[in-house]
Motif scaffolding. Structure first.
Motif, PDB file in Angstrom:
ATOM      1  N   UNK A  96      -8.697  -2.868  -3.912  1.00 22.20           N
ATOM      2  CA  UNK A  96      -7.807  -3.202  -4.990  1.00 22.20           C
ATOM      3  C   UNK A  96      -6.740  -2.120  -5.163  1.00 22.20           C
ATOM      4  N   UNK A  97      -7.050  -0.886  -4.811  1.00 20.69           N
ATOM      5  CA  UNK A  97      -6.114   0.195  -5.007  1.00 20.69           C
ATOM      6  C   UNK A  97      -4.873   0.117  -4.131  1.00 20.69           C
ATOM      7  N   UNK A  98      -4.900  -0.693  -3.080  1.00 20.05           N
ATOM      8  CA  UNK A  98      -3.772  -0.776  -2.145  1.00 20.05           C
ATOM      9  C   UNK A  98      -3.084  -2.127  -2.197  1.00 20.05           C
ATOM     10  N   UNK A  99      -3.389  -2.939  -3.186  1.00 18.89           N
ATOM     11  CA  UNK A  99      -2.876  -4.315  -3.214  1.00 18.89           C
ATOM     12  C   UNK A  99      -1.352  -4.399  -3.266  1.00 18.89           C
ATOM     13  N   UNK A 100      -0.691  -3.394  -3.802  1.00 19.98           N
ATOM     14  CA  UNK A 100       0.774  -3.416  -3.859  1.00 19.98           C
ATOM     15  C   UNK A 100       1.405  -2.779  -2.626  1.00 19.98           C
ATOM     16  N   UNK A 101       0.759  -1.782  -2.074  1.00 18.30           N
ATOM     17  CA  UNK A 101       1.329  -1.057  -0.943  1.00 18.30           C
ATOM     18  C   UNK A 101       1.184  -1.797   0.383  1.00 18.30           C
ATOM     19  N   UNK A 102       0.056  -2.457   0.591  1.00 19.94           N
ATOM     20  CA  UNK A 102      -0.215  -3.091   1.880  1.00 19.94           C
ATOM     21  C   UNK A 102       0.844  -4.134   2.255  1.00 19.94           C
ATOM     22  N   UNK A 103       1.205  -5.052   1.358  1.00 16.45           N
ATOM     23  CA  UNK A 103       2.238  -6.022   1.760  1.00 16.45           C
ATOM     24  C   UNK A 103       3.556  -5.355   2.161  1.00 16.45           C
ATOM     25  N   UNK A 104       3.938  -4.310   1.465  1.00 21.02           N
ATOM     26  CA  UNK A 104       5.169  -3.614   1.819  1.00 21.02           C
ATOM     27  C   UNK A 104       5.056  -2.972   3.198  1.00 21.02           C
ATOM     28  N   UNK A 105       3.953  -2.285   3.452  1.00 27.49           N
ATOM     29  CA  UNK A 105       3.767  -1.642   4.758  1.00 27.49           C
ATOM     30  C   UNK A 105       3.748  -2.670   5.881  1.00 27.49           C
ATOM     31  N   UNK A 106       3.118  -3.801   5.640  1.00 25.50           N
ATOM     32  CA  UNK A 106       3.111  -4.866   6.633  1.00 25.50           C
ATOM     33  C   UNK A 106       4.514  -5.422   6.871  1.00 25.50           C
ATOM     34  N   UNK A 107       5.334  -5.470   5.810  1.00 25.88           N
ATOM     35  CA  UNK A 107       6.702  -5.968   5.959  1.00 25.88           C
ATOM     36  C   UNK A 107       7.539  -5.048   6.848  1.00 25.88           C
ATOM     37  N   UNK A 108       7.096  -3.808   7.010  1.00 26.97           N
ATOM     38  CA  UNK A 108       7.763  -2.853   7.895  1.00 26.97           C
ATOM     39  C   UNK A 108       7.208  -2.929   9.315  1.00 26.97           C
ATOM     40  N   UNK A 109       6.383  -3.943   9.567  1.00 28.16           N
ATOM     41  CA  UNK A 109       5.731  -4.149  10.867  1.00 28.16           C
ATOM     42  C   UNK A 109       4.784  -3.015  11.229  1.00 28.16           C
ATOM     43  N   UNK A 110       4.182  -2.420  10.233  1.00 27.10           N
ATOM     44  CA  UNK A 110       3.160  -1.398  10.466  1.00 27.10           C
ATOM     45  C   UNK A 110       1.792  -2.064  10.482  1.00 27.10           C
ATOM     46  N   UNK A 111       0.905  -1.547  11.292  1.00 25.27           N
ATOM     47  CA  UNK A 111      -0.489  -1.999  11.263  1.00 25.27           C
ATOM     48  C   UNK A 111      -1.168  -1.244  10.133  1.00 25.27           C
ATOM     49  N   UNK A 112      -1.923  -1.933   9.320  1.00 26.54           N
ATOM     50  CA  UNK A 112      -2.550  -1.324   8.155  1.00 26.54           C
ATOM     51  C   UNK A 112      -4.054  -1.553   8.213  1.00 26.54           C
TER      52      UNK A 112
END
Length: 71
Positions: free
Chosen positions: A1-17
């Motif tokens: 739950x702590x990464x719910x806002x960051x993960x979509x953004x990082x994925x939008x940068x084509x990063x593997x998370x």
């Protein structure tokens, strides 16, 4: 739950998370022995996860308990 806002953004940068739970949290094992929670063992767990995902350089991010191991 702590990464719910960051993960979509990082994925939008084509990063593997990869967002693992720390040992004893979420749906991980929770060993009774305190020896399983040493820095050496816990960082070894993180290193193994990284090895399973990639052999390329990585960027680590962490917060709360995981921040200690990332640092």
């Amino acid at each position: 739950m702590g990464w719910r806002n960051q993960v979509p953004y990082l994925l939008s940068l084509n990063l593997q998370v990869v967002v693992p739970d720390m040992l004893g949290y979420g749906q991980t094992d929770a060993p009774d022995s305190y020896e399983e929670y040493t820095m050496k063992k816990m960082t070894g767990h993180m290193a193994e996860i990284v090895k399973q995902v990639t052999d390329q350089p990585i960027i680590l991010g962490g917060h709360d308990w995981g921040g200690l191991f990332v640092w």
